[in-house]
Write a protein that holds these residues in place. Structure first.
Motif, PDB file in Angstrom:
ATOM      1  N   LEU A  52       0.246  -0.160 -10.958  1.00  0.00           N
ATOM      2  CA  LEU A  52      -0.626  -0.858 -10.027  1.00  0.00           C
ATOM      3  C   LEU A  52      -0.558  -2.361 -10.271  1.00  0.00           C
ATOM      4  N   CYS A  96       0.183  -2.404  -4.766  1.00  0.00           N
ATOM      5  CA  CYS A  96      -1.105  -3.082  -4.872  1.00  0.00           C
ATOM      6  C   CYS A  96      -2.248  -2.088  -4.683  1.00  0.00           C
ATOM      7  N   GLU A  97      -2.041  -1.131  -3.782  1.00  0.00           N
ATOM      8  CA  GLU A  97      -3.023  -0.089  -3.534  1.00  0.00           C
ATOM      9  C   GLU A  97      -2.319   1.257  -3.470  1.00  0.00           C
ATOM     10  N   ALA A  98      -3.012   2.293  -3.960  1.00  0.00           N
ATOM     11  CA  ALA A  98      -2.424   3.628  -3.919  1.00  0.00           C
ATOM     12  C   ALA A  98      -3.488   4.690  -3.709  1.00  0.00           C
ATOM     13  N   ASP A  99      -4.578   4.319  -3.044  1.00  0.00           N
ATOM     14  CA  ASP A  99      -5.680   5.263  -2.836  1.00  0.00           C
ATOM     15  C   ASP A  99      -5.256   6.438  -1.976  1.00  0.00           C
ATOM     16  N   HIS A 100      -4.402   6.195  -1.000  1.00  0.00           N
ATOM     17  CA  HIS A 100      -3.966   7.248  -0.081  1.00  0.00           C
ATOM     18  C   HIS A 100      -2.463   7.459  -0.248  1.00  0.00           C
ATOM     19  N   ASN A 116       0.861  -1.177   0.000  1.00  0.00           N
ATOM     20  CA  ASN A 116       0.000   0.000   0.000  1.00  0.00           C
ATOM     21  C   ASN A 116       0.902   1.233   0.000  1.00  0.00           C
ATOM     22  N   ALA A 164      -1.171   8.643  -3.754  1.00  0.00           N
ATOM     23  CA  ALA A 164      -0.809   8.803  -5.158  1.00  0.00           C
ATOM     24  C   ALA A 164      -0.887  10.248  -5.630  1.00  0.00           C
ATOM     25  N   ASP A 165      -1.584  11.118  -4.901  1.00  0.00           N
ATOM     26  CA  ASP A 165      -1.711  12.511  -5.306  1.00  0.00           C
ATOM     27  C   ASP A 165      -0.348  13.204  -5.317  1.00  0.00           C
ATOM     28  N   GLY A 194       0.350   4.387   0.609  1.00  0.00           N
ATOM     29  CA  GLY A 194       0.133   5.413   1.624  1.00  0.00           C
ATOM     30  C   GLY A 194       1.142   5.438   2.750  1.00  0.00           C
ATOM     31  N   ARG A 236       4.755   6.349   1.582  1.00  0.00           N
ATOM     32  CA  ARG A 236       4.938   7.523   0.722  1.00  0.00           C
ATOM     33  C   ARG A 236       6.072   8.415   1.221  1.00  0.00           C
TER      34      ARG A 236
END
Length: 618
Positions: free
Chosen positions: A190, A175-179, A154, A181-182, A156, A159
């Motif tokens: 991904l 695997c996840e980048a919802d929190h 992940n 990637a901005d 987040g 980061r």
């Protein structure tokens, strides 16, 4: 406890001892190392063809209610797709894969894909990204490796670490980048896209070019004696060591091993020995998301209520917590012991009371003693070099060299320093010629830094006892040598369960003292609960706690045989070991030099004419 030992196919072999004119000895197994695989992924392909539907790896789903599983056939398919993705990233030994997140199915598949096409990867302790505040060790490692790709489960939580230390031309796979990637300044892929990468002939060609000399991974040492060193692990090292282990734990060839394991893959115990044991022998690995700490043991308990391991690995502190849970959870204990063949520990000595509890529990649930085994090795030896026999297994025994390993024993300060040679010894430290040169003697033996002694010199095949680390020993101002490792083990045993770890001090001083890091939870139990919640400083200064340590200090002194074994004072540490100050490694062991250097004021207080009240003395 005179119960019969559970019959298990574990084999140790006789050894030969060649004495040399200079007083050194060469010790070898009487048996040759059998043939071994060229590369680890050959075993993945074998089991995918012969047992395609067997679970290779499993982990709890996010809701913790179910197990997500990947079979051998599924794993091979995913590995080939990931291999193509990695080839497309222009990676190499000069631009390897770095894995920052912890144990997971995707972590394992990325590692296997890297090995499949000959791209080295390096799993890094999560503590360097998530606990450290200055990212000092991570920055040092990154500068050594110059990674071309970073994998995280992940994005987040990682980061900040990636932003702080990774080179600008490094790509990231998550695997996840919802929190997180901005405004991310790195090329981001991904997981879903990576495992769907169309496979070309380049994958088969790259796989065919992989051989025993190909670098499989870089594993970094824990940094207990300085900054971490990048150990080059070749395909030959890893495969040969797994064949050595299988020639010892022969039951894993008869019954595919089942593991429920938490040990981190950035260390050789979990990442080489345990994951390798499963894949090499076609077994199943259930990833335990728990940890051997009071707040993390609950998940381990839940997992062991469902998974019956055939062999169980842990560190001594983990076994101490596990014993407590086994005593309290009958349903868990019944599952845990139902298929268990062997208990194996490493990393430190197993306290006798924990050993006795494990034996008693195994008798209660199986009618026999489940063998408790250990050995000796290092990250630099891939890792296993010696193993104990069932007959000689006891606290402090480390066994005999396994087939393919040769020991050289050198007289050193009244001890036998051990050095190692064999196909499982590293070719060196990555991009570190100075440390590499220091690691070997003039005959090419790796200097392990440990000392051994025969259980019985007249019967050498009975094996060896661990005799401490030569590099830690020191002299008092009288010229008397202090065996630090032996003394430390005795102190932890004598003060159990109230000590978490200890640093022995006294180099060039008149007597031995100790900086003690207490086991906070056990010490807390010594205090009347009506006094309410106390912080660490209040606990270590509490009269009830100090009395217990004073009594144990006196008891240990009565058993001492002279100035080299008598600890005359101690100071309970009210400040935990600091990772950023290099006092503690990522696996929780202490860097004694850093502790002593950072706490020089405490040491000076101990040896002053009038020590302060914090010093507990005889």
């Amino acid at each position: 406890m005179n119960a019969e030992i559970l019959p298990v196919n574990v084999v140790t072999y006789d050894i030969s001892v060649e004495k040399r004119d200079d007083g050194s000895m060469l010790v070898r197994s009487a048996v040759q190392l059998p043939a071994y695989a060229t590369k680890m992924t050959d075993k993945l392909e074998h089991w995918a063809a012969t047992t395609p539907d067997r679970v290779m790896v499993a982990q709890r789903t996010e809701d913790k209610h179910h197990w997500e599983t990947v079979t051998y056939a599924e794993a091979l398919i995913k590995v080939k797709h990931l291999s193509q993705y990695l080839l497309n990233q222009n990676l190499s030994a000069e631009r390897p894969v770095v894995i920052l997140s912890g144990n997971s199915i995707s972590h394992l598949l990325v590692g296997l894909a890297s090995m499949y096409v000959g791209i080295p990867f390096s799993p890094i302790s999560t503590a360097y990204s998530l606990i450290s505040t200055d990212f000092g060790k991570l920055r040092y490692i990154t500068e050594k490796l110059t990674p071309g790709l970073v994998f995280v489960e992940n994005l987040g939580p990682f980061r900040d670490a990636i932003d702080a230390v990774m080179p600008s031309d490094c790509s990231v796979l998550a695997c996840e980048a919802d929190h997180g990637a901005d405004d991310f300044g790195f090329d981001l892929s991904l997981w879903g896209d990576a495992v769907a990468t169309p496979v070309t002939d380049d994958v088969a060609q790259a796989n065919a070019a992989v051989n025993g000399d190909t670098i499989a991974k870089f594993l970094f040492t824990s940094g207990s004696t300085g900054m971490p060193k990048g150990v080059i692990n070749t395909q030959r090292m890893i495969c040969a060591n797994q064949e050595m282990i299988a020639s010892y734990l022969q039951f894993v060839q008869e019954q595919p091993p089942v593991l429920c394991d938490w040990l981190p893959w950035n260390h050789t115990f979990g990442g080489n020995k345990n994951t390798g044991l499963v894949i090499y022998n076609g077994g199943s690995l259930y990833i335990d998301g728990g940890k051997p700490v009071p707040k993390g043991i609950a998940e381990t308990v839940a997992n062991l209520r469902e998974v019956a391991p055939t062999i169980y690995f842990n560190v001594p502190k983990g076994y101490e917590l596990l014993v407590k849970e086994l005593k309290q959870n009958q349903d868990m204990a019944e599952v845990f012991f139902s298929n268990l063949q062997v208990l194996f520990y490493a990393g430190a000595g197993l306290a006798q009371h924990v050993w006795d509890d494990l034996a008693e529990l195994s008798i209660r649930y199986t009618g026999k003693k489940v063998p408790i085994l250990t050995g000796l090795g290092a990250t630099e030896t891939a890792p296993s070099a010696l193993f104990t026999s069932i007959e000689e297994a006891a606290s402090g025994v480390v066994g005999v060299p396994i087939p393919g390993v040769e020991l050289k024993l050198i007289p050193n300060q009244g001890k036998l320093e051990v050095r190692v040679k064999g196909v499982t010894v590293m070719p060196g430290y990555w991009r570190d010629e100075e440390q590499t040169a220091k690691a070997y003697d003039e005959e090419g033996y790796y200097c392990l830094g440990d000392a051994l002694k025969f259980i019985d010199e007249q019967k050498p095949s009975r094996g060896f006892l661990f005799d401490g680390r030569v590099s830690e020993d020191f002299k008092l101002d009288t010229g008397t040598w202090v065996s630090v490792g032996t003394l430390k083990a005795h102190m932890i045993h004598e003060f159990a369960p109230y000590i978490q770890d200890v640093v022995i001090v006294g180099r060039d001083r008149g007597f031995i003292s100790a900086l003690v890091f207490p086991d906070v939870e056990h010490c807390r139990h010594l205090i009347d609960s009506e006094e309410g919640a106390l912080n660490l400083e209040q606990i270590v200064n509490h009269a009830a706690v100090r009395k217990v340590f004073s009594d144990h200090l006196a008891s240990m002194a009565e058993k001492s045989t002279g100035s080299s074994t008598c600890i005359k004072s101690l100071v309970l540490q009210s400040r935990p070991a600091d990772m950023d100050a290099h006092e503690m490694t990522d696996k929780g062991s202490l860097n004694s030099n850093a502790v002593i250097g950072n706490r020089a004021d405490i040491v000076e207080d101990i040896y002053s004419a009038e020590p302060s009240a914090q010093v507990i003395t005889l």
